[in-house]
Structure formats: structure tokens, C-alpha cells
Design a protein around this motif. Structure first.
Motif, short mmCIF file in Angstrom:
data_model
loop_
_atom_site.label_atom_id
_atom_site.label_comp_id
_atom_site.label_asym_id
_atom_site.label_seq_id
_atom_site.Cartn_x
_atom_site.Cartn_y
_atom_site.Cartn_z
N HIS A 147 67.40 13.54 102.39
CA HIS A 147 66.64 12.32 102.17
C HIS A 147 65.19 12.50 102.60
O HIS A 147 64.26 12.12 101.88
CB HIS A 147 67.30 11.16 102.93
CG HIS A 147 66.69 9.83 102.64
ND1 HIS A 147 66.84 9.21 101.43
CD2 HIS A 147 65.92 9.01 103.39
CE1 HIS A 147 66.19 8.05 101.45
NE2 HIS A 147 65.62 7.91 102.64
N GLN A 206 72.71 15.00 104.98
CA GLN A 206 72.28 13.88 104.15
C GLN A 206 70.90 13.38 104.59
O GLN A 206 70.02 13.12 103.76
CB GLN A 206 73.29 12.75 104.24
CG GLN A 206 73.00 11.59 103.32
CD GLN A 206 74.07 10.51 103.39
OE1 GLN A 206 74.90 10.50 104.29
NE2 GLN A 206 74.05 9.61 102.44
N GLN A 246 77.79 16.36 108.05
CA GLN A 246 77.52 15.81 106.72
C GLN A 246 76.39 14.79 106.79
O GLN A 246 75.52 14.75 105.91
CB GLN A 246 78.77 15.16 106.14
CG GLN A 246 79.84 16.16 105.78
CD GLN A 246 81.12 15.49 105.30
OE1 GLN A 246 81.11 14.32 104.92
NE2 GLN A 246 82.21 16.21 105.33
#
Length: 57
Positions: free
Chosen positions: A17, A13, A9
Motif C-alpha cells: 500500500h 499488505q 501478511q
């Protein structure tokens, strides 16, 4: 539904980003603009590190 580890995860992420900042690149050096591609790159990186990620289809 398959469960993803915390590590995977975090990788996804980070990839999302980077994509939003315009820093995420493909293997050939092109800029990633598709969110699905960013998720795939994040999962691939997590898979390389040994995180719990479902198999590729």
C-alpha cells in the motif's frame, strides 16, 4: 509451500500500500517502485517483529 502468519501478511499488505502511494523508501532513502522489493521489505519487517516467516534464501 511455506505458510505465512497473519502478522506477516499484514506487514506485506502495508508495504504494498505504501509503495503504491509512493511513500515506501529503501534503506538508502530511494523510492521503491518494484512490487517484489515491497514484498521483501514487508517480510523483513515482519521477521524483525518475530512473525512466522520462512528463512531468507
Amino acid at each position: 509451500m511455506a505458510k505465512y502468519s497473519e502478522k506477516s501478511q499484514e506487514k506485506v499488505q502495508e508495504a504494498m500500500h505504501e509503495m503504491k502511494e509512493g511513500k515506501l523508501k529503501t534503506g538508502t532513502g530511494k523510492k521503491v517502485t518494484n512490487p517484489k522489493q515491497a514484498v521483501a521489505i514487508g517480510l523483513s519487517e515482519a521477521r524483525e517483529e518475530g512473525a512466522k516467516v520462512p528463512k531468507k534464501k
